[in-house]
Motif scaffolding. Structure first.
Motif, PDB file in Angstrom:
ATOM      1  N   ALA A  13     -41.698  22.307  -5.480  1.00  0.00           N
ATOM      2  CA  ALA A  13     -41.025  21.871  -6.702  1.00  0.00           C
ATOM      3  C   ALA A  13     -41.077  20.356  -6.841  1.00  0.00           C
ATOM      4  N   THR A  60     -44.520  19.324  -7.814  1.00  0.00           N
ATOM      5  CA  THR A  60     -44.726  19.606  -9.234  1.00  0.00           C
ATOM      6  C   THR A  60     -44.100  18.517 -10.096  1.00  0.00           C
ATOM      7  N   THR A 117     -47.718  24.502 -11.369  1.00  0.00           N
ATOM      8  CA  THR A 117     -46.741  25.244 -12.164  1.00  0.00           C
ATOM      9  C   THR A 117     -46.915  26.749 -11.965  1.00  0.00           C
ATOM     10  N   LEU A 146     -45.673  27.624  -8.557  1.00  0.00           N
ATOM     11  CA  LEU A 146     -44.209  27.538  -8.541  1.00  0.00           C
ATOM     12  C   LEU A 146     -43.595  28.786  -9.188  1.00  0.00           C
ATOM     13  N   ALA A 147     -44.209  29.278 -10.249  1.00  0.00           N
ATOM     14  CA  ALA A 147     -43.697  30.466 -10.923  1.00  0.00           C
ATOM     15  C   ALA A 147     -43.795  31.693 -10.016  1.00  0.00           C
ATOM     16  N   GLY A 182     -41.244  31.210  -7.180  1.00  0.00           N
ATOM     17  CA  GLY A 182     -39.898  31.326  -7.712  1.00  0.00           C
ATOM     18  C   GLY A 182     -39.522  32.766  -8.018  1.00  0.00           C
ATOM     19  N   PRO A 227     -39.063  28.019 -13.338  1.00  0.00           N
ATOM     20  CA  PRO A 227     -40.529  27.953 -13.341  1.00  0.00           C
ATOM     21  C   PRO A 227     -41.161  28.607 -14.563  1.00  0.00           C
ATOM     22  N   GLY A 246     -38.762  20.265 -12.729  1.00  0.00           N
ATOM     23  CA  GLY A 246     -39.272  20.158 -11.365  1.00  0.00           C
ATOM     24  C   GLY A 246     -38.245  19.556 -10.425  1.00  0.00           C
TER      25      GLY A 246
END
Length: 317
Positions: A14, A17, A76, A79-80, A83, A97, A138
């Motif tokens: 995070a 990002t 991203t 991260l999604a 997450g 995310p 982020g």
């Protein structure tokens, strides 16, 4: 590992990002200021027909911009995915995310609109606003991950919010001054005032001429600077109980003073590209600090955590 434990790599992801989002803001501003938007010609994803372009300042400026944008997209997406796997610990690990993914899609659409509208001032302003929101997400995710882990058996809960409404107000002020700055720069109003702090005898905006646009930006900056100074003062009062808040508040206060001087230098040095880029970079950094202050103020345990110190040097026998 506890089921409520968030892997440290997620917090690092995070943060990475957020850093990539910050770099994209600065590099994107550099592309706009230097006129490097067509540095790679009409080619995409190639740059002047090459995977890695030959040395040319404009071509490499745009090439770096594309690389950073690609890094933002990949981070991203990752991260999604990560997450979503942590959604049972906290649903915001999935929601934020996904919001970031949506912002990336919006940014891409605005980028296309920017090309077709030849960088219309309003579109550029919205583009920056979306980028700043992405940066805040982020940072929020990174702090949330740390906060969830710190809650395990944390006995020192401490006080509630120390900065009250001042921190959100200051963050909103910084956000507003960045948007008015983007509009001022793209609309051509930056050159409407050739003096600082005066502007040809005008003090307050009375309409929406280039001079009025410029003065609106200046007065927004004044309000933001006062709010940041108030937050810094309040944060320093809690130096003993919340050293992290005090450090962030003092840093934001200092940077705002530097930012005012850099803004004046924009006028004194006839909008030199290096000064304009520095103006944007410092402003985005202040925004990041204000976001952290707002979020950290809601996490008493983290705010009360001692600052990291270097290990003492080993004593000689």
């Amino acid at each position: 590992m506890s089921s409520t434990m968030v892997p440290r790599r997620f917090a690092r992801l995070a943060l990475a990002t957020a850093v990539a989002g910050y770099l994209l803001i600065v590099v994107g501003g550099t592309v706009r200021v230097t006129g490097a938007g067509m540095g790679c010609g009409p080619d995409w994803p190639l740059c002047n027909g090459q995977v890695i372009p030959e040395w040319d300042v404009l071509a490499w400026t745009e090439f770096i911009h594309r690389v950073v944008a690609l890094a933002v997209i990949l981070l991203t997406g990752l991260l999604a995915v990560q997450g979503w796997r942590l959604r049972r610990i906290n649903p915001w690990f999935a929601r934020l995310p996904l919001a970031a993914v949506g912002l990336v899609l919006v940014q891409a659409s605005l980028g296309a609109i920017t090309v077709f509208t030849h960088l219309d001032a309003l579109v550029v302003t919205i583009h920056l606003g979306v980028a700043l929101t992405y940066l805040a997400i982020g940072l929020g995710l990174a702090l949330l991950a740390v906060a969830v882990n710190s809650e395990r058996g944390e006995s020192r809960i401490g006080r509630g919010a120390r900065l009250g409404a001042w921190a959100p107000a200051a963050a909103a002020g910084v956000f507003a001054v960045m948007l008015t700055g983007a509009y001022t720069a793209k609309s051509g109003a930056s050159i409407a005032c050739t003096e600082w702090p005066l502007c040809g005898g005008a003090w307050v905006p009375t309409g929406w001429t280039p001079v009025d646009v410029h003065l609106t930006h200046r007065w927004t900056a004044v309000v933001a600077a006062v709010l940041v100074a108030v937050v810094g003062r309040h944060a320093r009062r809690w130096r003993a109980d919340a050293p992290m808040l005090a450090t962030l508040g003092s840093t934001a206060d200092l940077l705002m003073g530097v930012q005012i001087l850099v803004g004046a230098a924009n006028i004194w040095l006839d909008l030199a590209p290096a000064v304009r880029i520095a103006h944007l970079a410092i402003a985005a950094l202040i925004w990041a600090l204000m976001v952290l202050l707002v979020l950290l103020d809601q996490q008493p345990a983290l705010a009360a955590a001692p600052l990291p110190r270097s290990a003492p040097a080993p004593s000689r026998a």
